[in-house]
Design an enzyme around this catalytic site. Structure first.
Site, PDB file in Angstrom:
ATOM      1  N   CYS A  81     -47.363 -27.403 -24.873  1.00 19.69           N
ATOM      2  CA  CYS A  81     -48.510 -26.482 -24.886  1.00 19.69           C
ATOM      3  C   CYS A  81     -49.059 -26.275 -26.285  1.00 19.69           C
ATOM      4  O   CYS A  81     -50.072 -25.599 -26.460  1.00 19.69           O
ATOM      5  CB  CYS A  81     -48.120 -25.154 -24.269  1.00 19.69           C
ATOM      6  SG  CYS A  81     -47.331 -25.321 -22.665  1.00 19.69           S
ATOM      7  N   HIS A 324     -55.204 -21.221 -19.113  1.00 23.42           N
ATOM      8  CA  HIS A 324     -54.300 -22.010 -19.962  1.00 23.42           C
ATOM      9  C   HIS A 324     -54.358 -23.499 -19.599  1.00 23.42           C
ATOM     10  O   HIS A 324     -53.415 -24.057 -19.052  1.00 23.42           O
ATOM     11  CB  HIS A 324     -52.880 -21.452 -19.811  1.00 23.42           C
ATOM     12  CG  HIS A 324     -51.833 -22.133 -20.651  1.00 23.42           C
ATOM     13  ND1 HIS A 324     -52.120 -22.799 -21.825  1.00 23.42           N
ATOM     14  CD2 HIS A 324     -50.484 -22.232 -20.485  1.00 23.42           C
ATOM     15  CE1 HIS A 324     -50.995 -23.297 -22.319  1.00 23.42           C
ATOM     16  NE2 HIS A 324     -49.998 -22.970 -21.536  1.00 23.42           N
TER      17      HIS A 324
END
Lengths: 375, 375
Positions: A81, A324
């Site tokens: 991420c 996200h």
């Protein structure tokens, strides 16, 4: 050397009809338009993307070349991420080398094309295989961190819920956010348990989206500069961490970034950090030095991390409410901070923001990139 | 600035019992040992890896950190089969920035854990989704290039077979090669057709392996320097290529590398190039400028690309016989060239090699990295 942010671009976050190439193109064109420049003036491009698993498409540099209709030095970077933060760091190194003048960073992920079960498996590839083989999932790893934090520091589920409530509230005035819907502490506490104490409304969603930032030697029209960046990677296994309620990579990355910027945490006016789960926001606040370990709960209770508080965190809505799209997230954080420092954020504007910070985390905290911007 | 190759490491190529982390570790320890240095002296690491699909493991920077037991600035880069070349380029940029003194490049792929059908799908993610949706596969895209080359330049299946024969022969004296078995032109021509005119023995295999290179400011004990590197990425769609029998990204990358090195193709004594399929070796020879377009077949017929010829190509055995662990390949090429320039290659040594070149290609030729080394 002065590194200016000369343009930013950002797609709508949420479920998109566009594929990964068109998402990259939209964010890129946004950044070029914002910079009032053309692709021909861009010397190199870094693409941040987490996984080819969602769309069965690797080799995004060549996909972007096809979309842009130009040949370039284009490189994909990945660190779970934290891909976006790592890409920004590569761009900064490239400028520092003196070999390039304008470098574009594009972060992208197209996640909604996969079934949720498949997406969960794809995302699990960012964690320790050893831990996964023993039955861990991403929510359960963060649940362990939360339980450890509760036990060690007296934080609780309500503190986490307040983070979700704040970030959802902030997203109300972010037109690009995935969720523009207020939630209450009760809503969060009563939402479905995913891995106790993590509940559904403690989790960031699955999102499509892209963001782009053009960085240039010598600053630019936007008046915002990248003044510090730090990167650290430690073990993928959280069982090796001395304190599971911590993310040592974050404090190490922050230390490097503050040193480079020549400022300290007290100078930061606005922060975007990596709230993939609410507990991550709490731990990162402490690792970044906004307070001592264990005191983050006080900042939350006192409302200091609200937009009008003295330590505003995630005015964009954060990963929780803005969404996200993994590879895009680190770049999206930069876009928000740049817009905050330019004073363009309307209702969610942090007043008189002069210095902003982004903290982008990969996996269960093994990778961290902290970047600092100033105007 | 002088960039020295201070150490190289390379695992056995083939089917390995080791996982992706242990393969990276072995190559890294090899390079550190060769450089007579320790991990503590390494400032940053670039990991080259193509796909998490084979082992369901992304976030390799954190996997490597766990294996090494240190926290570092570790970044993964990917550009299909050119990941290794791109990682070397990032390392060169990092050194050029003056921020780092010693940068490690580790390329890795663990492919044999997947079923062959799955592997084929995973590899297909490096190509144009649009072309794949119309039924193309990697061998068929290269088959189109071969047919176009045959039609335009009068090359034929026998020329391709001779490339396979040479590379298998060279691999006989490479103990790290996957295949150490001679084949004849007849063997190649009679092997199973994969996508006419590409036959089984025109294809590189599925391989596990890793390779590592330590690059440092100011040169090092090995006496071999990186003197030029060029990178270019064009469209992922080969249907957009004006001449399908060409790879324009290769000639553009080569032009940049030669310019940086201040030498020309005639100065090159030994070359490792990207023979994922035999036709790729033929096209790249021409794009690199060893001969004009269409004249590569003459070099082959005259034996000039043999180890004892005047233009030796793939003394290691190339991707064809040494093996092609995708993310490792670009780094493995560098290891071979460094060992050639050091004169360590025994029976496959190119005599008096002073200048060596690597050409690493991604997908069906959209990404290319050309690097030049000198002693």
């Amino acid at each position: 050397m002065e590194i200016g942010i000369t343009g930013v671009g950002h797609t709508q976050f949420g479920k998109s009809e566009k594929d990964v190439g068109d998402l990259m193109l939209e964010a890129t064109m946004g950044a070029l338009s914002d910079a009032n420049t053309k692709i021909g003036d861009v010397d190199a491009i870094y693409v941040a993307n987490f996984s080819s698993g969602f769309e069965s498409q690797c080799h995004l540099p060549a996909v972007l070349s096809a979309k842009l209709g130009v040949d370039k030095e284009i490189t994909r970077v990945e660190s779970a991420c934290a891909a976006g933060g790592v890409a920004l760091k590569q761009a900064a190194i490239a400028l520092e080398s003196g070999l390039y003048k304008n470098v574009l960073v594009v972060g992208v992920e197209k996640m909604t094309g996969s079934a949720v079960d498949d997406a969960t498996k794809i995302i699990a590839a960012a964690a320790s295989k050893q831990e996964m083989l023993h039955g861990a999932t991403f929510p359960s790893l963060y649940a362990l961190m939360a339980r450890a934090h509760f036990a060690k520091y007296g934080s609780n589920e309500e503190h986490l819920a307040k983070i979700a409530v704040k970030n959802h509230k902030n997203a109300l005035s972010n037109p690009l956010a995935q969720f523009r819907k207020e939630v209450t502490v009760e809503d969060v506490l009563n939402s479905k348990v995913v891995a106790s104490p993590i509940k559904l409304l403690d989790c960031s969603p699955i999102t499509d989206g892209a963001a782009a930032v053009l960085v240039s030697i010598g600053g630019g029209s936007s008046g915002v500069n990248l003044v510090g960046i730090g990167h650290d990677v430690d073990s993928i296994n959280i069982y090796e961490r001395k304190n599971i309620a911590s993310m040592p990579a974050v404090s190490k990355a922050a230390e490097k970034a503050f040193k480079m910027a020549g400022i300290n945490v007290g100078d930061v006016n606005v922060t975007e950090l990596h709230d993939c789960f609410t507990i991550a926001e709490l731990i990162e606040m402490e690792e970044l030095g906004f307070c001592k370990a264990g005191e983050g709960k006080n900042l939350i209770d006192e409302g200091r991390t609200e937009i009008k508080g003295d330590t505003p965190i995630n005015p964009s809505g954060g990963l929780k409410a803005k969404g996200h799209p993994i590879g895009a997230t680190g770049v999206s954080q930069v876009v928000e901070i740049v817009r905050q420092l330019r004073g363009e954020c309307g209702e969610r504007q942090v007043k008189d923001a002069q210095v902003g910070l982004c903290c982008n985390v990969g996996g269960s905290g093994a990778t961290a990139v902290v970047s600092i911007f100033s105007r």
